[in-house]
Design a protein around this motif. Structure first.
Motif, PDB file in Angstrom:
ATOM      1  N   ILE A  74       0.851  -1.197   0.000  1.00 40.23           N
ATOM      2  CA  ILE A  74       0.000   0.000   0.000  1.00 40.23           C
ATOM      3  C   ILE A  74       0.890   1.252   0.000  1.00 40.23           C
ATOM      4  O   ILE A  74       0.551   2.266  -0.608  1.00 40.23           O
ATOM      5  N   THR A  75       2.043   1.179   0.653  1.00 36.00           N
ATOM      6  CA  THR A  75       2.952   2.336   0.641  1.00 36.00           C
ATOM      7  C   THR A  75       3.555   2.502  -0.758  1.00 36.00           C
ATOM      8  O   THR A  75       3.726   3.627  -1.245  1.00 36.00           O
ATOM      9  N   ARG A  76       3.855   1.389  -1.416  1.00 35.39           N
ATOM     10  CA  ARG A  76       4.327   1.408  -2.820  1.00 35.39           C
ATOM     11  C   ARG A  76       3.271   2.075  -3.691  1.00 35.39           C
ATOM     12  O   ARG A  76       3.566   2.970  -4.479  1.00 35.39           O
ATOM     13  N   ARG A  77       2.024   1.662  -3.531  1.00 29.44           N
ATOM     14  CA  ARG A  77       0.913   2.275  -4.267  1.00 29.44           C
ATOM     15  C   ARG A  77       0.820   3.776  -3.948  1.00 29.44           C
ATOM     16  O   ARG A  77       0.564   4.609  -4.823  1.00 29.44           O
ATOM     17  N   THR A  78       1.045   4.101  -2.668  1.00 29.04           N
ATOM     18  CA  THR A  78       0.986   5.507  -2.241  1.00 29.04           C
ATOM     19  C   THR A  78       2.077   6.326  -2.932  1.00 29.04           C
ATOM     20  O   THR A  78       1.853   7.477  -3.308  1.00 29.04           O
ATOM     21  N   VAL A  79       3.254   5.713  -3.132  1.00 30.79           N
ATOM     22  CA  VAL A  79       4.320   6.427  -3.854  1.00 30.79           C
ATOM     23  C   VAL A  79       3.866   6.720  -5.286  1.00 30.79           C
ATOM     24  O   VAL A  79       4.067   7.836  -5.786  1.00 30.79           O
ATOM     25  N   PHE A  80       3.213   5.754  -5.932  1.00 34.18           N
ATOM     26  CA  PHE A  80       2.681   6.003  -7.280  1.00 34.18           C
ATOM     27  C   PHE A  80       1.691   7.172  -7.253  1.00 34.18           C
ATOM     28  O   PHE A  80       1.730   8.051  -8.111  1.00 34.18           O
ATOM     29  N   ASP A  81       0.811   7.179  -6.255  1.00 33.75           N
ATOM     30  CA  ASP A  81      -0.196   8.241  -6.158  1.00 33.75           C
ATOM     31  C   ASP A  81       0.461   9.604  -5.904  1.00 33.75           C
ATOM     32  O   ASP A  81       0.076  10.611  -6.492  1.00 33.75           O
ATOM     33  N   LEU A  82       1.458   9.614  -5.009  1.00 37.31           N
ATOM     34  CA  LEU A  82       2.150  10.877  -4.707  1.00 37.31           C
ATOM     35  C   LEU A  82       2.904  11.374  -5.938  1.00 37.31           C
ATOM     36  O   LEU A  82       2.926  12.582  -6.234  1.00 37.31           O
ATOM     37  N   CYS A  83       3.528  10.441  -6.663  1.00 39.20           N
ATOM     38  CA  CYS A  83       4.288  10.824  -7.865  1.00 39.20           C
ATOM     39  C   CYS A  83       3.352  11.396  -8.931  1.00 39.20           C
ATOM     40  O   CYS A  83       3.706  12.351  -9.624  1.00 39.20           O
ATOM     41  N   ALA A  84       2.149  10.804  -9.030  1.00 37.76           N
ATOM     42  CA  ALA A  84       1.181  11.317 -10.011  1.00 37.76           C
ATOM     43  C   ALA A  84       0.836  12.765  -9.667  1.00 37.76           C
ATOM     44  O   ALA A  84       0.770  13.632 -10.545  1.00 37.76           O
ATOM     45  N   GLU A  85       0.635  13.038  -8.385  1.00 34.51           N
ATOM     46  CA  GLU A  85       0.320  14.406  -7.955  1.00 34.51           C
ATOM     47  C   GLU A  85       1.502  15.360  -8.167  1.00 34.51           C
ATOM     48  O   GLU A  85       1.324  16.518  -8.495  1.00 34.51           O
ATOM     49  N   ALA A  86       2.718  14.818  -7.937  1.00 28.52           N
ATOM     50  CA  ALA A  86       3.912  15.682  -7.973  1.00 28.52           C
ATOM     51  C   ALA A  86       4.528  15.772  -9.366  1.00 28.52           C
ATOM     52  O   ALA A  86       5.538  16.450  -9.551  1.00 28.52           O
ATOM     53  N   GLY A  87       3.933  15.038 -10.323  1.00 26.59           N
ATOM     54  CA  GLY A  87       4.454  15.080 -11.692  1.00 26.59           C
ATOM     55  C   GLY A  87       5.760  14.326 -11.867  1.00 26.59           C
ATOM     56  O   GLY A  87       6.586  14.684 -12.709  1.00 26.59           O
ATOM     57  N   LEU A  88       5.969  13.280 -11.059  1.00 26.27           N
ATOM     58  CA  LEU A  88       7.184  12.464 -11.199  1.00 26.27           C
ATOM     59  C   LEU A  88       6.845  11.174 -11.951  1.00 26.27           C
ATOM     60  O   LEU A  88       5.786  10.575 -11.722  1.00 26.27           O
TER      61      LEU A  88
END
Ligand code: PLP
Length: 320
Positions: free
Chosen positions: A236-250
Motif C-alpha cells: 500500500i505504501t508502494r501504491r501511495t508512492v505512485f499516487d504521490l508521484c502522479a500528484e507531484a508530476g514524477l
C-alpha cells in the motif's frame, strides 16, 4: 526375564501448570481474539492452528498516526482479497472488521499504532488433514507504531545488503495474498547482518531485485522512479508512492530492477506501512547518492507524512 516398558519406568506425570505470562514481556496493546478484547500478553492461539503449523494465514497491517488510520480502505481491500483467494471465511464483513480495528486502537489508547488484522486456517476438532475441516480464526491487534528504520536510520539512510536468497515465486504463492512466508526474508536478513548491513533485499526468480523483510524498494535514476513489478507484495505504501508521484508530476514505473541498476541508482528508498518511505544510502558497503538522503526521497517522505491528516487519505480513529 520380564521386559519393562518405558511407561513403567517413567516418572509420575508432571502437574499441568497454569501458565502465567509476564505482561511486561509483550508490547503494550490490545488484541481481539475469539470474540474478546484482551491485553497482548493474554492473546494466545492453539499450537494446532494451521496458521502456526503450516503458515496457512493471511494478514494486513495498517497504521494509525496522530489518531488517524492511513488508507484503511486499501488495507481492507487487500485483506478481504487474500481471504477470498485462500477460501477462508470470517464472521465479519468490512464494516465489522473496521469496527474491531477501531476498538483495538481505542482500547489501547495509542495515538500512533501498528494495527494488524489476520486470519489463520485454524484447527480442526479432529486434527484432520483436510483444510476444509478447519475452523478459520480471525484476530486483530493494536500495538505501538513500529518502523523498519529507526530515527537515526531515517536521518542518515539505511545500510542494505543484497542477499542471493530468492523470494518465494509468485507461481507458488500469489504475493498479493499478504502472507507469513518469511524464511527467505529472514535468511536474507542474516546474510545482511553477517555483512555488517542493517537490512536485506532478496531477489526474484529471474535474479532481479524483489523486496525485503516487510518492505518494497524503489530506485531513482535521472528523475525517473522504478520499483520491481513481479514477485513482490503490492504494498500500500508502494501504491501511495505512485499516487504521490502522479500528484507531484514524477514519472514512476513498475518493471524489472536489475541488481546493477540498483547499485547505480541516484537514490534508493524502501516503503512499508511500518515506517513509510525510508531512505537507503548504502548498498553492500558502497554509498548511494554520495551517502546522503537524496532530494526525490526527501520530497516524497515529506509529502507522505503530509497526507496523514488529509481526510481523502486518512480517517479519524473512533476513540469515543
Ligand atoms: N513486502 C513485504 C514482504 C511485506 O511484508 C510488506 C509489509 O509488511 C511490504 C512489502 C510493504 O507493504 P505495505 O506498504 O502495504 O506495508
Amino acid at each position: 526375564m520380564r521386559q519393562t516398558t518405558a511407561i513403567e519406568n517413567s516418572k509420575p506425570l508432571p502437574a499441568v501448570s497454569e501458565h502465567h505470562v509476564d505482561p511486561h514481556s509483550y508490547p503494550d496493546g490490545i488484541a481481539f481474539l475469539d470474540g474478546q478484547y484482551l491485553p497482548m500478553s493474554q492473546a494466545k492461539i492453539s499450537v494446532l492452528d494451521w496458521g502456526f503449523l503450516h503458515s496457512d494465514a493471511t494478514y494486513d497491517t495498517v497504521h494509525v498516526w496522530d489518531g488517524r488510520f492511513f488508507r484503511l480502505d486499501l488495507h481492507l481491500d487487500r485483506f478481504f482479497g487474500g481471504l477470498e483467494k485462500l477460501r477462508m471465511t470470517i464472521p465479519f464483513d468490512r464494516d465489522g472488521v473496521a469496527e474491531i480495528l477501531h476498538d483495538c486502537v481505542a482500547l489501547s489508547g495509542h495515538r500512533a499504532a501498528y494495527v494488524e488484522m489476520l486470519c489463520t486456517r485454524g484447527a480442526s476438532p479432529t486434527f484432520s488433514r483436510d483444510p476444509r475441516q478447519a475452523i478459520n480464526r480471525f484476530m486483530a491487534f493494536a500495538v505501538p507504531f513500529g518502523s523498519v528504520a529507526n530515527a537515526e536510520q531515517l536521518r542518515r539512510g539505511l545500510r542494505v545488503a543484497i542477499s542471493d536468497k530468492v523470494r518465494i515465486p509468485p507461481a507458488s504463492i500469489d504475493p498479493a495474498i499478504k502472507n507469513y512466508h518469511w524464511l527467505d526474508l529472514v535468511r536474507g536478513l542474516y546474510d545482511a547482518y553477517d555483512r555488517g548491513a542493517e537490512t536485506a533485499l532478496v531477489l526474484d526468480f529471474n535474479g532481479n531485485v524483489a523486496e525485503g523483510p516487510g518492505f518494497n524498494v524503489f530506485c531513482v535514476k535521472d528523475g525517473q522512479l522504478s520499483t520491481p513489478a513481479i514477485g513482490v507484495l503490492p504494498g500500500i505504501t508502494r501504491r501511495t508512492v505512485f499516487d504521490l508521484c502522479a500528484e507531484a508530476g514524477l514519472a514512476t514505473t513498475a518493471a524489472d530492477v536489475r541488481v546493477a541498476a540498483l547499485r547505480e541508482a541516484d537514490e534508493v528508498f524502501i516503503t512499508s506501512t511500518a515506517g513509510g518511505i525510508m531512505p537507503v544510502t548504502e548498498i553492500d558497503g558502497a554509498a548511494i547518492a554520495g551517502g546522503k538522503v537524496g532530494p526525490v526521497t526527501s520530497r516524497l517522505m515529506a509529502l507522505y507524512w503530509q497526507k496523514h491528516d488529509d481526510p481523502a487519505w486518512s480517517s479519524a480513529v473512533n476513540y469515543r
